[in-house]
Design an enzyme around this catalytic site. Structure first.
Site, PDB file in Angstrom:
ATOM      1  N   ASN A  99       6.586   0.778  -6.243  1.00 45.68           N
ATOM      2  CA  ASN A  99       7.475  -1.041  -6.230  1.00 45.68           C
ATOM      3  C   ASN A  99       5.936  -1.645  -7.435  1.00 45.68           C
ATOM      4  O   ASN A  99       6.554  -1.717  -8.567  1.00 45.68           O
ATOM      5  CB  ASN A  99       7.291  -0.995  -4.839  1.00 45.68           C
ATOM      6  CG  ASN A  99       6.668  -2.585  -4.944  1.00 45.68           C
ATOM      7  OD1 ASN A  99       7.141  -3.687  -5.539  1.00 45.68           O
ATOM      8  ND2 ASN A  99       5.395  -3.079  -4.521  1.00 45.68           N
ATOM      9  N   GLU A 100       5.057  -1.341  -6.246  1.00 45.08           N
ATOM     10  CA  GLU A 100       3.840  -2.249  -7.569  1.00 45.08           C
ATOM     11  C   GLU A 100       2.383  -1.388  -7.857  1.00 45.08           C
ATOM     12  O   GLU A 100       1.643  -1.919  -7.591  1.00 45.08           O
ATOM     13  CB  GLU A 100       3.478  -3.060  -7.031  1.00 45.08           C
ATOM     14  CG  GLU A 100       2.972  -4.747  -7.624  1.00 45.08           C
ATOM     15  CD  GLU A 100       3.179  -5.454  -6.655  1.00 45.08           C
ATOM     16  OE1 GLU A 100       3.675  -6.537  -7.091  1.00 45.08           O
ATOM     17  OE2 GLU A 100       2.071  -5.667  -5.618  1.00 45.08           O
ATOM     18  N   CYS A 140       6.856  -4.228  -0.908  1.00 48.28           N
ATOM     19  CA  CYS A 140       5.023  -3.352  -0.378  1.00 48.28           C
ATOM     20  C   CYS A 140       6.191  -2.310   0.725  1.00 48.28           C
ATOM     21  O   CYS A 140       5.658  -1.947   1.230  1.00 48.28           O
ATOM     22  CB  CYS A 140       4.568  -4.288   0.437  1.00 48.28           C
ATOM     23  SG  CYS A 140       3.779  -4.827  -1.347  1.00 48.28           S
ATOM     24  N   GLU A 186      13.218  -8.530   0.227  1.00 53.31           N
ATOM     25  CA  GLU A 186      12.094  -8.066   0.808  1.00 53.31           C
ATOM     26  C   GLU A 186      12.170  -8.492   2.705  1.00 53.31           C
ATOM     27  O   GLU A 186      12.454  -9.189   2.522  1.00 53.31           O
ATOM     28  CB  GLU A 186      11.263  -8.032   0.383  1.00 53.31           C
ATOM     29  CG  GLU A 186      10.310  -7.294   0.994  1.00 53.31           C
ATOM     30  CD  GLU A 186       8.682  -7.073   0.431  1.00 53.31           C
ATOM     31  OE1 GLU A 186       8.770  -6.030   0.717  1.00 53.31           O
ATOM     32  OE2 GLU A 186       8.191  -7.443  -0.806  1.00 53.31           O
TER      33      GLU A 186
END
Length: 654
Positions: free
Chosen positions: A372-373, A241, A45
């Site tokens: 993603n999350e 993120c 990331e």
């Protein structure tokens, strides 16, 4: 290496006369589960200056003047007022991806006039390294030349290019190279303009010649080598993120990261103001490291590519903005087009672009992450739409799906239950917690449904203080606890098929989040104790799980011991044993097999008596592997497992 450490670890390798308790028994001829090639991988990331200022080897910050403040990173230099001036010009209507450039006016041929670029916390320059400078420019009037100079903090020259004469009123790229005369951690770059006239300047870029595989616009070789040394099974990109963005307008859009570098649109990095304790207002994304480069480096290091795409949801910790489900078509088309870019024939639109970029062969994409999350019903709604569209056209693609940011809260249980009922392919679980949590959860997957979705342990790292605390350290306690947990992941390889530590990289002067796997400055890099744990698991992955027990019980914390065992097609038994206690433990290990064993085993150990030990730029290998041998007699070996140790044992079989 400290003498005391050598002596302490050598004690592990002694053939002990007495052992404690029941022996450890390894059922080497009875595999219980196959281990996937993707088992241990890498999560990348762009946080902590991981891309620009890190893995991406570009030395110039804000090379195209597209930061929020157009001259951020640049300082105007002139001998006296009136020597020249800089005008930032915007051509948004004709070039929306790269609208800004500077117009340089030299009013007199006398006196110095130019710009200085500070780099990313300085520029790391190496003596005798060749540096390649490029610039896009065109002449408006008169005759302007420029030359490039590297200097240290005192202004001492470290290298200088020959002059570039800017001619013609059409944009063209100019190139020059020169060699540095000294090594400097925090150099700066001067660009001096000479002559009289007006010239337009854009995309000033400086790269070392020795990038990974010597590629122009390439990656920092030492950082890629640390990744290659791990022998990762997969590379997840472009992150977590970062995929979502603080709002949808700043989400990651892969199509804007491919094609010519000068046409890739710079945007703000979502981590630049995320944490009050580490504001980084100069943190942007140039996307010189884009999706093509991610696929390329994955191929280089033998890792399966795992791209993650936005599913129409921004970060729920920030704006929680979502696109209406009736407006999802562009997002879904991005996913379909990405598969075509990775795998499509060169006769297709996106497969042709891959060919133009230098890779006519497919990248063999098999995995794709949707969101993603994310959490909640809104994610499930979008998951269904994405899955239907992708599986209709590409049924062979396995989809990775979120179960939220926590491993055990209401958000997790809702998604875990719902996605299992929907027959999801792979569930992406995340855990950032205390070292004790990792030790206590080595049995997490022992009772998981063997017929349900597979598990991706997508983000994990033990937190020495607390999640998001700037005081977290990559200490030995955290790494040892992760090793204990990972024995449980390996033991359950029939359902846990992928795992990766996160985050991956951090600049020692530009981080937002800690702990991180690999740290670096502008010239140096090192692996943390956590890195060596991950590397030892990945380098000793094996092909099949076999049982390792004591008194017919699995070692998952009893008597402070954790263990897993595998066999490989190279005819090896590989044992991983973690001792989390403060005392030495003598153990007899019995290999239950009909095959003949080698006379000696190879033993690799990570150990420290001080759980607070960390590696650093100054001492990069305070905790690092020590290799020796242990004797095998009658299919048995005796080891003294030192306090706070992680031991990997290789035994050759016929």
């Amino acid at each position: 290496m400290k003498i005391s450490r050598v002596i302490a670890i050598a004690a592990i390798l002694l053939y002990a006369c007495t052992t404690e308790g029941q022996p450890l028994v390894v059922k080497a001829d009875k595999p219980t589960a196959a281990i996937q090639p993707t088992m241990w991988g890498i999560f990348f990331e762009d946080i902590n200056l991981a891309a620009d200022g890190g893995l991406y080897a570009e030395l110039v910050k804000n090379r195209s003047f597209e930061f929020a403040s157009p001259l951020m990173g640049w300082t105007i230099q002139q001998a006296s007022p009136g020597t020249g001036n800089i005008l930032v010009t915007n051509r948004l209507e004709t070039d929306s991806a790269n609208p800004r450039y500077i117009r340089v006016t030299r009013n007199t041929a006398k006196g110095k006039f130019g710009l200085t670029n500070e780099g990313f916390r300085g520029m790391g320059i190496k003596q005798n390294e060749q540096y390649n400078f490029t610039v896009w420019a065109k002449s408006e009037t008169g005759n302007i030349e420029l030359h490039v100079q590297l200097v240290d903090s005192t202004g001492r020259a470290l290298g200088e290019s020959q002059p570039i004469n800017i001619s013609g009123n059409n944009w063209q790229q100019y190139k020059t190279s020169f060699t540095a005369t000294a090594t400097e951690l925090k150099a700066r770059m001067n660009v001096w303009f000479e002559g009289e006239g007006v010239a337009d300047i854009d995309m000033l870029s400086l790269f070392p010649q020795h990038t990974w595989k010597q590629r122009p616009n390439g990656l920092r070789a030492d950082l890629v080598q640390l990744l290659a040394d791990m022998k990762p099974g997969f590379l997840r990109f472009p992150g977590g993120c970062i995929v979502e963005g603080r709002e949808l307008a700043t989400r990651y859009q892969w199509k804007k990261t491919v094609g010519p570098v000068e046409d890739r649109q710079v945007i703000v990095n979502r981590w630049n103001t995320e944490f009050a304790h580490r504001p980084t207002p100069d943190y942007f994304q140039s996307f010189g490291l884009g999706f093509f480069e991610y696929f390329q480096v994955a191929e280089d290091i033998g890792a399966t590519p795992l791209p993650i795409l936005n599913c129409g949801m921004a970060c729920q910790f920030n704006s929680a903005e979502v696109v209406d489900t009736t407006q999802l078509d562009p997002y879904i088309q991005d996913a379909l087009d990405l598969i075509e870019f990775a795998n499509g024939d060169v006769s297709t639109k996106w497969g042709h672009l891959r060919e133009v970029m230098g890779h006519p062969d497919p990248f063999n994409l098999k995995l794709l992450g949707i969101g993603n999350e994310q959490w909640g019903p809104q994610y499930v709604e979008r998951y269904k739409i994405f899955t239907k569209a992708i599986k209709y056209k590409y049924p062979e693609i396995q989809l990775v799906n979120s179960v939220g940011p926590s491993p055990d809260d209401e958000r997790f249980h809702y998604l875990n239950d719902t996605l299992r009922k929907l027959n999801a392919d792979i569930l992406d679980e995340h855990y950032y917690s205390s070292p004790s949590w990792f030790q206590n959860n080595a049995n997490r997957y022992d009772d998981y449904d063997r017929n349900g979705p597979k598990i991706f342990a997508g983000e994990y790292a033990a937190q020495s203080v607390a999640t998001v605390s700037p005081l977290n350290k990559n200490n030995w306690l955290c790494a040892l606890s992760e090793a204990a947990f990972m024995t449980g992941l390996e033991r359950n390889a029939d359902i846990v098929q992928m795992a990766s530590y996160a985050p991956l990289f951090a600049h020692v002067e530009g981080w937002q989040w800690t702990p991180d796997l690999i740290w670096f400055d502008n010239l140096n890099s090192f692996g943390t104790p956590n890195y060596y744990v991950q590397k030892l698991f990945a380098n000793n992955k094996g092909d099949n799980v076999v049982a390792i027990t004591s008194d017919n019980k699995t070692l998952k914390g009893s008597d402070s011991l954790y263990a897993s065992a595998v066999t490989s097609t190279a005819n090896e038994v590989i044992l991983k044993i973690v001792n989390t206690s403060s005392r030495s433990i003598s153990k007899q290990i019995s290999i239950d097999t009909k095959r003949k064993l080698a006379a000696k085993a190879t033993v690799t150990t990570l150990q420290s008596n001080d759980l607070n030990t960390v590696n650093s730029i100054e001492s990069p290998k305070d905790i690092s592997p020590l290799v020796s041998e242990a004797e095998i007699k009658s299919r048995q070996l005796n080891l003294v497992l030192h306090p706070y140790s992680f031991t990997v044992i290789h035994i050759k079989m016929q």
